[in-house]
Design an enzyme around this catalytic site. Structure first.
Site, PDB file in Angstrom:
ATOM      1  CD  GLN A 154      -3.549 -33.796 -50.120  1.00  0.00           C
ATOM      2  OE1 GLN A 154      -3.956 -34.624 -50.950  1.00  0.00           O
ATOM      3  NE2 GLN A 154      -2.740 -32.802 -50.441  1.00  0.00           N
ATOM      4  CB  VAL A 213      -7.824 -23.345 -49.209  1.00  0.00           C
ATOM      5  CG1 VAL A 213      -8.001 -23.339 -47.696  1.00  0.00           C
ATOM      6  CG2 VAL A 213      -9.117 -22.922 -49.908  1.00  0.00           C
ATOM      7  N   GLY A 222      -8.044 -23.495 -40.333  1.00  0.00           N
ATOM      8  CA  GLY A 222      -8.506 -23.707 -41.709  1.00  0.00           C
ATOM      9  C   GLY A 222     -10.029 -23.700 -41.764  1.00  0.00           C
ATOM     10  CD  GLN A 268      -2.607 -24.029 -33.958  1.00  0.00           C
ATOM     11  OE1 GLN A 268      -2.953 -22.995 -33.413  1.00  0.00           O
ATOM     12  NE2 GLN A 268      -1.407 -24.184 -34.486  1.00  0.00           N
ATOM     13  CE1 TYR A 293     -11.767 -26.601 -48.289  1.00  0.00           C
ATOM     14  CE2 TYR A 293     -10.574 -28.372 -49.373  1.00  0.00           C
ATOM     15  CZ  TYR A 293     -10.650 -27.057 -48.954  1.00  0.00           C
ATOM     16  OH  TYR A 293      -9.603 -26.210 -49.185  1.00  0.00           O
TER      17      TYR A 293
END
Lengths: 184, 184
Positions: free
Chosen positions: A159, A121, A133, A130, A164
């Site tokens: 991090q 990813v 993701g 923004q 997630y």
């Protein structure tokens, strides 16, 4: 089929007229400067963010994105193979007029029945923080769910664990541990 | 091709004359009662443990194994699909004369380049605590390594974390967390 045809036949653009799946907030945010008072049709300099599942990605575009994210380079031969055998490949593009730029990427391996695992990813640092993701991941989850895959997994660097988590991923549910084997 | 032909063309038996890959200790342990003073050839009642990568597994055999392990039943249609789209399918058989019994199973999804994820590791309870799970996993790792896959992952229930640790799997290396997304 040309890139553009493929891109738009397999893609979902973040613009109001293509809105099906994504959150209003993001759509509003990323729908580009829409023509005000202009004649009908898409303004030439409109900026759009486009998501695609077309796996036919230029490997040099991808390498450039990975470089920008700071990942170690990998042999293109192996990257090509990994993409070929991924079940899902998601890319995110910034499109301005006729120019396009790869700004996000993710892929998933899967047994196409029960489990999928998301790898690689990446969001271009210029486009981070923004919500892109999040949009990329939601798009990937939606595509996997559309295939009736219920167990979506990934391995998160420390991090990005909270990133997630906010998308609904759980760490070690019921004590299940992610484990890795590397060659000596 | 008949099951037996396929089984033995794609399989590795734990017997001294087929020893290529597995540990001497295990080979000795699992090599069955070898004919002592009998005529040359394989004794009729010899018990052998055979490992195979043939993905063409009878789904009812597999369901029976999963029942014995205590797993919730899954639709055979989806199990068939998952096996079809797994990169590696490993099965373990107890073979006595002409009879065979499925006693172990594992499969892996993979991008065939960088990553593989092992799923559905099962050993028949009658055959547990004899080193067979270890042999099955070593066999799977060896097959994945032979394909130049360096990152082998899995998600381990709490009670088997130490089993996988002994095989060289690490929990959360460098803080990397396994994460799961389930539908609401």
């Amino acid at each position: 089929m040309s890139f553009w045809k493929r891109l738009f036949s397999n893609s979902d653009a973040f613009s109001t007229d293509h809105n099906k799946n994504l959150e209003g907030e993001l759509l509003t945010y990323y729908t580009a400067s829409r023509g005000s008072g202009q004649s009908p049709g898409r303004p030439v300099n409109e900026r759009r963010i486009v998501l695609s599942t077309d796996p036919d990605i230029d490997l040099y575009d991808l390498e450039e994105l990975c470089d920008r994210v700071g990942w170690a380079r990998r042999p293109l031969r192996k990257v090509r193979k990994a993409i070929r055998y991924s079940f899902l490949v998601v890319s995110m593009w910034e499109v301005r007029g006729k120019r396009r730029r790869l700004i996000g990427f993710a892929r998933a391996t899967s047994d196409r029945a029960f489990n999928a695992t998301i790898w690689d990813v990446a969001i271009d640092p210029d486009f981070q923080n923004q919500g892109l993701g999040k949009a990329l991941m939601k798009y990937a989850i939606e595509k996997l769910r559309a295939e009736d895959i219920s167990n979506i997994t990934l391995f998160a660097d420390p991090q990005v664990v909270n990133f997630y988590r906010r998308l609904g991923f759980m760490v070690d549910p019921e004590g299940i541990k992610g484990m890795f084997w590397y060659p000596d």
